[in-house]
Enzyme design. Structure first.
Site, short mmCIF file in Angstrom:
data_model
loop_
_atom_site.label_atom_id
_atom_site.label_comp_id
_atom_site.label_asym_id
_atom_site.label_seq_id
_atom_site.Cartn_x
_atom_site.Cartn_y
_atom_site.Cartn_z
CG ASP A 10 -1.92 1.10 1.21
OD1 ASP A 10 -2.68 1.18 0.23
OD2 ASP A 10 -1.94 1.90 2.17
CD GLU A 24 -1.86 2.33 -3.70
OE1 GLU A 24 -1.87 3.20 -4.61
OE2 GLU A 24 -1.70 2.62 -2.50
CG ASP A 57 -8.51 4.11 0.01
OD1 ASP A 57 -9.11 3.94 1.08
OD2 ASP A 57 -7.27 4.14 -0.07
#
Length: 514
Positions: A297, A344, A398
């Site tokens: 992430d 990511e 998200d």
């Protein structure tokens, strides 16, 4: 199950599984979900971090970067082991379609205590050997975590910076006294982690038999109120009382007008470098003990981090600082060998970020929802621009759901103007060649026909759900992470899903039925 092979999968956090106890867990529903994935030709189950959540129930603000979330433990499995009785499995009153985190913990925590008592009462020599071996294998984090969790319970959940100075500052005499007085509680938290390890192993073995790989998620930063920061304050920018001097986040972007103030303490990268990045090596090793591939992430943060002064209320005032990602990944490769990592790489993607990603041969991500607006990388997110070495998504945890994103006209929280929203919507219809009535399936089809080796679809998009099913709204502190499936995915959706998976050459071999 490996990256680099044409394949497909789903994004669904374990807490979002259906079940009787207020929160999805590692029990029968998880095993059935794996069977469903195999039967629909899917190769991957991607989930959010499975660590114990902290503030706001966020798995990205965990109280440990290593421990498993005890609320994911299956009560049915504990009953199979004789640690609970049939009467303990009676549950009612939990809401359908939503996780009630507080109610689920109120129900499960006493039962986990009961299981612990039964475990200790019947522990024989072999069991004690298993516990000792588990402690040795996880010595780098388990003892600090168990003590931290016991102390946190003792202080009614108060942050470690509010504990007595001796405990806050980890003075040896204070820690020794706490280990003595809280010995039973420390053993309880060790027990929870042992059970999590056992139940996780069973789930992963089921997945491998069915030809399904598990994709985990490692957030680049850790929560301030965590065992990791308390146990190793020298690795973070803190003052003498443990308060943050520098915080992490991202500047204003597609997701938020004021950026995202995560509140995580910034790393002292120089201190980590001097120690050979040993904490990160341990963290990655632990992640791959659970998962077949791992999404990093905020990969951008391994090249440069958005550093925000301590005490700030938004992420608008900050600066970019360089991070030693290349050194870290080189060290990880030397220590652990090749790792199936997914970068990511959303956000402000500077050339150095792409160079770092490509240097280590990591697939980036391409999000179709971000392909039609004003994002600087929008053109590269369109399916016709996808390289093989990437993972295509309709959206992420998200984003809004695809249905909600396409039909939402609100600008209250969006970074888009009304004119941009209409232009984006028109561009979507034109590109996909659709009237938008099944926008979720249109996006799924284009993710699957993409050249990307891997395509991952959020479960909410398979179901065609609206904004009410959104998992997270970046920049908001409450109301997130609670969406759940109300039951199994229907047969008509499964058939359509399998058909698309086969049509675009992504179907797995499905593995063994047992």
């Amino acid at each position: 199950m490996k990256l680099g092979v044409r394949s497909a999968g789903v994004l669904l956090h374990i807490t979002s599984l259906p079940g009787r106890y207020g929160i999805g867990d590692l029990g029968p529903e998880a095993h059935s979900f794996i069977d469903m994935l195999a039967d629909t030709g899917q190769s991957w189950w991607q989930m959010l971090p499975v660590v114990p959540p902290g503030y706001g129930n966020s798995p990205y603000a965990a109280i440990s970067a290593f421990a498993g979330n005890p609320m994911l433990l299956s009560l049915e499995q504990l009953a199979k082991e004789g640690l609970l009785g049939p009467e303990d499995l009676n549950a009612s009153g939990f809401p359908a379609g939503r996780v009630d985190f507080e109610a689920a913990e109120r129900f499960k925590r006493p039962l986990l205590r009961r299981a612990f008592t039964a475990f200790e009462a019947r522990a024989d020599r072999a069991t004690r050997r298993d516990v000792s071996a588990f402690r040795r294998r996880n010595a780098g984090w388990l003892e600090d975590y168990a003590l931290f969790a016991a102390l946190r319970d003792h202080h009614a959940g108060a942050p470690w910076t509010q504990w007595e100075p001796g405990l806050r500052d980890r003075e040896p005499a204070a820690l020794a006294k706490a280990r003595c007085s809280l010995d039973a509680d420390i053993r309880f938290h060790r027990f929870l982690q042992l059970q999590f390890s056992r139940q996780w192993r069973g789930l992963r073995e089921r997945a491998h038999r069915r030809g399904v790989g598990l994709i985990g998620d490692v957030p680049i930063f850790v929560a301030h109120d965590s065992a990791d920061v308390w146990a190793r304050p020298e690795l973070f920018w803190l003052d003498k009382k443990g308060c943050q001097l520098k915080m992490a986040g991202v500047p204003p972007d597609y997701f938020s007008k004021t950026g995202q103030l995560w509140g995580n303490p910034m790393y002292r990268w120089d201190a980590m470098r001097r120690r050979g990045f040993d904490w990160w090596i341990m963290r990655l090793r632990a992640a791959f003990e659970r998962f077949d591939a791992v999404r990093l992430d905020h990969f951008i943060g391994f090249y440069n981090c958005w550093e925000i002064p301590g005490g700030s209320l938004t992420a608008e005032r900050g600066r970019w600082v360089r991070a030693p990602g290349a050194e870290l990944f080189a060290r990880a490769r030397k220590e652990l060998g090749p790792l199936a990592l997914i970068a990511e790489d959303l956000g402000v993607v500077k050339p150095g970020v792409k160079a770092l990603r490509d240097r280590f041969g990591l697939p980036g991500v391409r999000v179709l929802q971000m392909a039609f607006g004003t994002d600087a990388e929008a053109e590269s997110y369109k399916p016709h621009s996808h390289p093989r070495l990437c993972v295509a998504y309709t959206g992420t945890h998200d984003n809004d759901t695809s249905w909600g994103w396409f039909n939402d006209r609100s600008t209250d929280t969006s970074t888009r103007t009304p004119a941009e929203i209409e232009s984006e919507r028109a561009g979507v219809l034109r590109y996909l060649g659709t009237d938008g009535r099944e926008i979720h399936w249109d996006l799924i089809r284009h993710a699957f026909l993409s050249a990307a080796d891997t395509a991952i679809i959020p479960a909410q998009d398979l179901l065609g759900l609206g904004s009410e099913a959104r998992m997270n709204r970046p920049g908001t502190a409450s109301g997130n992470w609670g969406w759940r499936l109300e039951g199994p995915i229907s047969e008509p959706i499964r058939r359509r899903w399998l058909e698309l998976t086969e049509t675009y050459g992504r179907a797995s071999a499905r593995g063994s039925k047992r």
